[in-house]
Design a protein around this motif. Structure first.
Motif, PDB file in Angstrom:
ATOM      1  N   ILE A   1     -45.505  36.084 -62.353  1.00  0.00           N
ATOM      2  CA  ILE A   1     -45.466  35.049 -61.311  1.00  0.00           C
ATOM      3  C   ILE A   1     -44.605  35.508 -60.137  1.00  0.00           C
ATOM      4  O   ILE A   1     -44.968  35.311 -58.971  1.00  0.00           O
ATOM      5  CB  ILE A   1     -44.952  33.720 -61.900  1.00  0.00           C
ATOM      6  CG1 ILE A   1     -46.013  33.133 -62.836  1.00  0.00           C
ATOM      7  CG2 ILE A   1     -44.609  32.722 -60.812  1.00  0.00           C
ATOM      8  CD1 ILE A   1     -45.548  31.955 -63.650  1.00  0.00           C
ATOM      9  N   ASN A   2     -43.462  36.146 -60.428  1.00  0.00           N
ATOM     10  CA  ASN A   2     -42.605  36.654 -59.350  1.00  0.00           C
ATOM     11  C   ASN A   2     -43.333  37.719 -58.526  1.00  0.00           C
ATOM     12  O   ASN A   2     -43.240  37.732 -57.293  1.00  0.00           O
ATOM     13  CB  ASN A   2     -41.299  37.207 -59.916  1.00  0.00           C
ATOM     14  CG  ASN A   2     -40.353  36.118 -60.371  1.00  0.00           C
ATOM     15  OD1 ASN A   2     -40.446  34.969 -59.924  1.00  0.00           O
ATOM     16  ND2 ASN A   2     -39.435  36.461 -61.261  1.00  0.00           N
ATOM     17  N   ASN A   3     -44.042  38.629 -59.237  1.00  0.00           N
ATOM     18  CA  ASN A   3     -44.802  39.665 -58.511  1.00  0.00           C
ATOM     19  C   ASN A   3     -45.888  39.038 -57.642  1.00  0.00           C
ATOM     20  O   ASN A   3     -46.085  39.442 -56.487  1.00  0.00           O
ATOM     21  CB  ASN A   3     -45.437  40.665 -59.489  1.00  0.00           C
ATOM     22  CG  ASN A   3     -44.402  41.581 -60.118  1.00  0.00           C
ATOM     23  OD1 ASN A   3     -43.324  41.776 -59.553  1.00  0.00           O
ATOM     24  ND2 ASN A   3     -44.717  42.139 -61.273  1.00  0.00           N
ATOM     25  N   GLN A   4     -46.584  38.037 -58.214  1.00  0.00           N
ATOM     26  CA  GLN A   4     -47.629  37.377 -57.433  1.00  0.00           C
ATOM     27  C   GLN A   4     -47.029  36.637 -56.247  1.00  0.00           C
ATOM     28  O   GLN A   4     -47.611  36.626 -55.153  1.00  0.00           O
ATOM     29  CB  GLN A   4     -48.417  36.401 -58.321  1.00  0.00           C
ATOM     30  CG  GLN A   4     -49.327  37.106 -59.307  1.00  0.00           C
ATOM     31  CD  GLN A   4     -50.042  36.122 -60.225  1.00  0.00           C
ATOM     32  OE1 GLN A   4     -49.719  34.953 -60.273  1.00  0.00           O
ATOM     33  NE2 GLN A   4     -51.026  36.640 -60.963  1.00  0.00           N
ATOM     34  N   ALA A   5     -45.854  36.042 -56.470  1.00  0.00           N
ATOM     35  CA  ALA A   5     -45.194  35.342 -55.360  1.00  0.00           C
ATOM     36  C   ALA A   5     -44.831  36.332 -54.258  1.00  0.00           C
ATOM     37  O   ALA A   5     -44.997  36.038 -53.060  1.00  0.00           O
ATOM     38  CB  ALA A   5     -43.953  34.612 -55.860  1.00  0.00           C
ATOM     39  N   LYS A   6     -44.346  37.517 -54.661  1.00  0.00           N
ATOM     40  CA  LYS A   6     -44.017  38.538 -53.659  1.00  0.00           C
ATOM     41  C   LYS A   6     -45.276  38.973 -52.907  1.00  0.00           C
ATOM     42  O   LYS A   6     -45.258  39.140 -51.675  1.00  0.00           O
ATOM     43  CB  LYS A   6     -43.363  39.749 -54.328  1.00  0.00           C
ATOM     44  CG  LYS A   6     -41.953  39.489 -54.804  1.00  0.00           C
ATOM     45  CD  LYS A   6     -41.391  40.704 -55.531  1.00  0.00           C
ATOM     46  CE  LYS A   6     -40.023  40.402 -56.125  1.00  0.00           C
ATOM     47  NZ  LYS A   6     -39.516  41.521 -56.931  1.00  0.00           N
ATOM     48  N   GLN A   7     -46.367  39.161 -53.671  1.00  0.00           N
ATOM     49  CA  GLN A   7     -47.613  39.569 -53.030  1.00  0.00           C
ATOM     50  C   GLN A   7     -48.111  38.486 -52.072  1.00  0.00           C
ATOM     51  O   GLN A   7     -48.545  38.782 -50.949  1.00  0.00           O
ATOM     52  CB  GLN A   7     -48.687  39.864 -54.084  1.00  0.00           C
ATOM     53  CG  GLN A   7     -48.435  41.135 -54.873  1.00  0.00           C
ATOM     54  CD  GLN A   7     -49.436  41.312 -56.014  1.00  0.00           C
ATOM     55  OE1 GLN A   7     -50.270  40.445 -56.255  1.00  0.00           O
ATOM     56  NE2 GLN A   7     -49.340  42.451 -56.700  1.00  0.00           N
ATOM     57  N   ILE A   8     -48.041  37.242 -52.549  1.00  0.00           N
ATOM     58  CA  ILE A   8     -48.482  36.134 -51.694  1.00  0.00           C
ATOM     59  C   ILE A   8     -47.609  36.062 -50.447  1.00  0.00           C
ATOM     60  O   ILE A   8     -48.106  35.848 -49.332  1.00  0.00           O
ATOM     61  CB  ILE A   8     -48.458  34.801 -52.479  1.00  0.00           C
ATOM     62  CG1 ILE A   8     -49.571  34.793 -53.518  1.00  0.00           C
ATOM     63  CG2 ILE A   8     -48.588  33.598 -51.564  1.00  0.00           C
ATOM     64  CD1 ILE A   8     -49.513  33.647 -54.494  1.00  0.00           C
ATOM     65  N   ASN A   9     -46.321  36.254 -50.638  1.00  0.00           N
ATOM     66  CA  ASN A   9     -45.385  36.223 -49.498  1.00  0.00           C
ATOM     67  C   ASN A   9     -45.724  37.327 -48.501  1.00  0.00           C
ATOM     68  O   ASN A   9     -45.776  37.103 -47.289  1.00  0.00           O
ATOM     69  CB  ASN A   9     -43.954  36.345 -50.006  1.00  0.00           C
ATOM     70  CG  ASN A   9     -42.928  36.004 -48.951  1.00  0.00           C
ATOM     71  OD1 ASN A   9     -43.257  35.400 -47.940  1.00  0.00           O
ATOM     72  ND2 ASN A   9     -41.699  36.414 -49.171  1.00  0.00           N
ATOM     73  N   SER A  10     -45.958  38.543 -49.026  1.00  0.00           N
ATOM     74  CA  SER A  10     -46.284  39.646 -48.113  1.00  0.00           C
ATOM     75  C   SER A  10     -47.635  39.410 -47.443  1.00  0.00           C
ATOM     76  O   SER A  10     -47.808  39.682 -46.244  1.00  0.00           O
ATOM     77  CB  SER A  10     -46.259  40.991 -48.844  1.00  0.00           C
ATOM     78  OG  SER A  10     -47.275  41.020 -49.827  1.00  0.00           O
ATOM     79  N   LEU A  11     -48.629  38.860 -48.223  1.00  0.00           N
ATOM     80  CA  LEU A  11     -49.923  38.545 -47.614  1.00  0.00           C
ATOM     81  C   LEU A  11     -49.773  37.457 -46.557  1.00  0.00           C
ATOM     82  O   LEU A  11     -50.421  37.510 -45.497  1.00  0.00           O
ATOM     83  CB  LEU A  11     -50.922  38.089 -48.695  1.00  0.00           C
ATOM     84  CG  LEU A  11     -51.463  39.177 -49.621  1.00  0.00           C
ATOM     85  CD1 LEU A  11     -52.321  38.558 -50.711  1.00  0.00           C
ATOM     86  CD2 LEU A  11     -52.273  40.203 -48.833  1.00  0.00           C
TER      87      LEU A  11
ATOM     88  N   ALA B   1     -48.381  39.044 -43.521  1.00  0.00           N
ATOM     89  CA  ALA B   1     -49.413  39.846 -42.860  1.00  0.00           C
ATOM     90  C   ALA B   1     -50.391  38.929 -42.128  1.00  0.00           C
ATOM     91  O   ALA B   1     -50.797  39.196 -40.983  1.00  0.00           O
ATOM     92  CB  ALA B   1     -50.150  40.720 -43.867  1.00  0.00           C
ATOM     93  N   GLN B   2     -50.770  37.831 -42.792  1.00  0.00           N
ATOM     94  CA  GLN B   2     -51.681  36.863 -42.184  1.00  0.00           C
ATOM     95  C   GLN B   2     -51.058  36.259 -40.927  1.00  0.00           C
ATOM     96  O   GLN B   2     -51.720  36.081 -39.913  1.00  0.00           O
ATOM     97  CB  GLN B   2     -52.015  35.759 -43.206  1.00  0.00           C
ATOM     98  CG  GLN B   2     -52.998  34.730 -42.699  1.00  0.00           C
ATOM     99  CD  GLN B   2     -54.387  35.324 -42.500  1.00  0.00           C
ATOM    100  OE1 GLN B   2     -54.809  36.192 -43.249  1.00  0.00           O
ATOM    101  NE2 GLN B   2     -55.084  34.878 -41.465  1.00  0.00           N
ATOM    102  N   GLN B   3     -49.776  35.980 -41.029  1.00  0.00           N
ATOM    103  CA  GLN B   3     -49.091  35.411 -39.864  1.00  0.00           C
ATOM    104  C   GLN B   3     -49.081  36.406 -38.703  1.00  0.00           C
ATOM    105  O   GLN B   3     -49.299  36.043 -37.554  1.00  0.00           O
ATOM    106  CB  GLN B   3     -47.654  35.012 -40.258  1.00  0.00           C
ATOM    107  CG  GLN B   3     -46.964  34.138 -39.247  1.00  0.00           C
ATOM    108  CD  GLN B   3     -45.635  33.626 -39.782  1.00  0.00           C
ATOM    109  OE1 GLN B   3     -45.184  34.008 -40.836  1.00  0.00           O
ATOM    110  NE2 GLN B   3     -45.018  32.757 -39.010  1.00  0.00           N
ATOM    111  N   ARG B   4     -48.841  37.678 -39.020  1.00  0.00           N
ATOM    112  CA  ARG B   4     -48.873  38.694 -37.959  1.00  0.00           C
ATOM    113  C   ARG B   4     -50.272  38.778 -37.342  1.00  0.00           C
ATOM    114  O   ARG B   4     -50.435  38.869 -36.117  1.00  0.00           O
ATOM    115  CB  ARG B   4     -48.454  40.061 -38.538  1.00  0.00           C
ATOM    116  CG  ARG B   4     -46.966  40.237 -38.726  1.00  0.00           C
ATOM    117  CD  ARG B   4     -46.598  41.697 -38.993  1.00  0.00           C
ATOM    118  NE  ARG B   4     -47.274  42.284 -40.143  1.00  0.00           N
ATOM    119  CZ  ARG B   4     -46.826  42.306 -41.373  1.00  0.00           C
ATOM    120  NH1 ARG B   4     -45.655  41.763 -41.635  1.00  0.00           N
ATOM    121  NH2 ARG B   4     -47.515  42.854 -42.338  1.00  0.00           N
ATOM    122  N   GLU B   5     -51.306  38.747 -38.211  1.00  0.00           N
ATOM    123  CA  GLU B   5     -52.692  38.815 -37.718  1.00  0.00           C
ATOM    124  C   GLU B   5     -53.001  37.597 -36.842  1.00  0.00           C
ATOM    125  O   GLU B   5     -53.659  37.721 -35.816  1.00  0.00           O
ATOM    126  CB  GLU B   5     -53.685  38.888 -38.888  1.00  0.00           C
ATOM    127  CG  GLU B   5     -53.645  40.178 -39.671  1.00  0.00           C
ATOM    128  CD  GLU B   5     -54.029  41.386 -38.835  1.00  0.00           C
ATOM    129  OE1 GLU B   5     -54.973  41.297 -38.015  1.00  0.00           O
ATOM    130  OE2 GLU B   5     -53.361  42.431 -38.991  1.00  0.00           O
TER     131      GLU B   5
END
Length: 195
Positions: A139-149, A152-156
């Protein structure tokens, strides 16, 4: 001695001087009247079923009778003890020993069951804890991935908004703003190529 409901008729008896002295002595000792002493003596003889004509036996023979009775009672007690009490005591002792043995075995069995149950519970809890830790890691890894995504989405999204802004500026430039159009096109291309 007169009763209120009926009259008591008194009679007289004749006794010798020695007996009269004995009656007087007993009267003084117990503070009673002669008539009361005689009445109580006869009541005692009647209750105890004593025949006053029988001569009293000697003290030795009376003591011998008492000793014989004591010996008979002691023999009876010993016989009863041998026949009834000792077997009961042995039986109750055997029951007590068996009961203690059973209780000890049950205590040991319960203790071993409790310890094995505790071990089993500890193992289950360890496995559950390990599974939760693994899930928490995932769950922590997925949260990190979601956070990074999300970042990235916000930058896009920001890039997209800048592109829209640049295209709207480009669309508003007139024919005379060629230099300005070239700068906007360059910014749009740089923004699109930016990673």
């Amino acid at each position: 001695m007169q009763n209120s409901n009926r009259k008591t008729i008194f009679t007289t008896i004749s006794i010798d001087k020695e007996t009269a002295n004995l009656v007087t002595k007993i009267c003084k000792r117990y503070s009673l009247k002669k008539g009361e002493i005689v009445k109580l003596a006869f009541q005692y003889l009647e209750k105890a079923h004593i025949n006053p004509a029988d001569a009293p036996e000697s003290v030795k023979s009376e003591l011998a009778k008492i000793n014989k009775r004591q010996d008979d009672i002691i023999r009876f007690i010993r016989h009863y003890e041998e026949e009834k009490l000792n077997p009961m005591i042995r039986t109750s002792h055997a029951i007590t020993v068996r009961f203690e043995k059973v209780v000890t075995e049950l205590c040991e069995l319960v203790s071993s069951e409790i310890s094995s149950s505790r071990e089993l519970q500890d193992n289950v809890l360890k496995k559950v804890s390990e599974a939760f830790n693994q899930h928490a890691g995932v769950i922590n890894n997925q949260a990190k991935q979601i956070n990074s995504l999300s970042q990235a989405q916000q930058r896009e999204n920001n890039k997209f908004l800048q592109l829209i802004s640049l295209y709207s500026e480009l669309a508003t430039c007139g024919v005379m703003d060629g230099k300005r159009k070239e700068i906007l096109k360059t910014e749009i291309i740089n923004l699109i190529n930016e990673k």
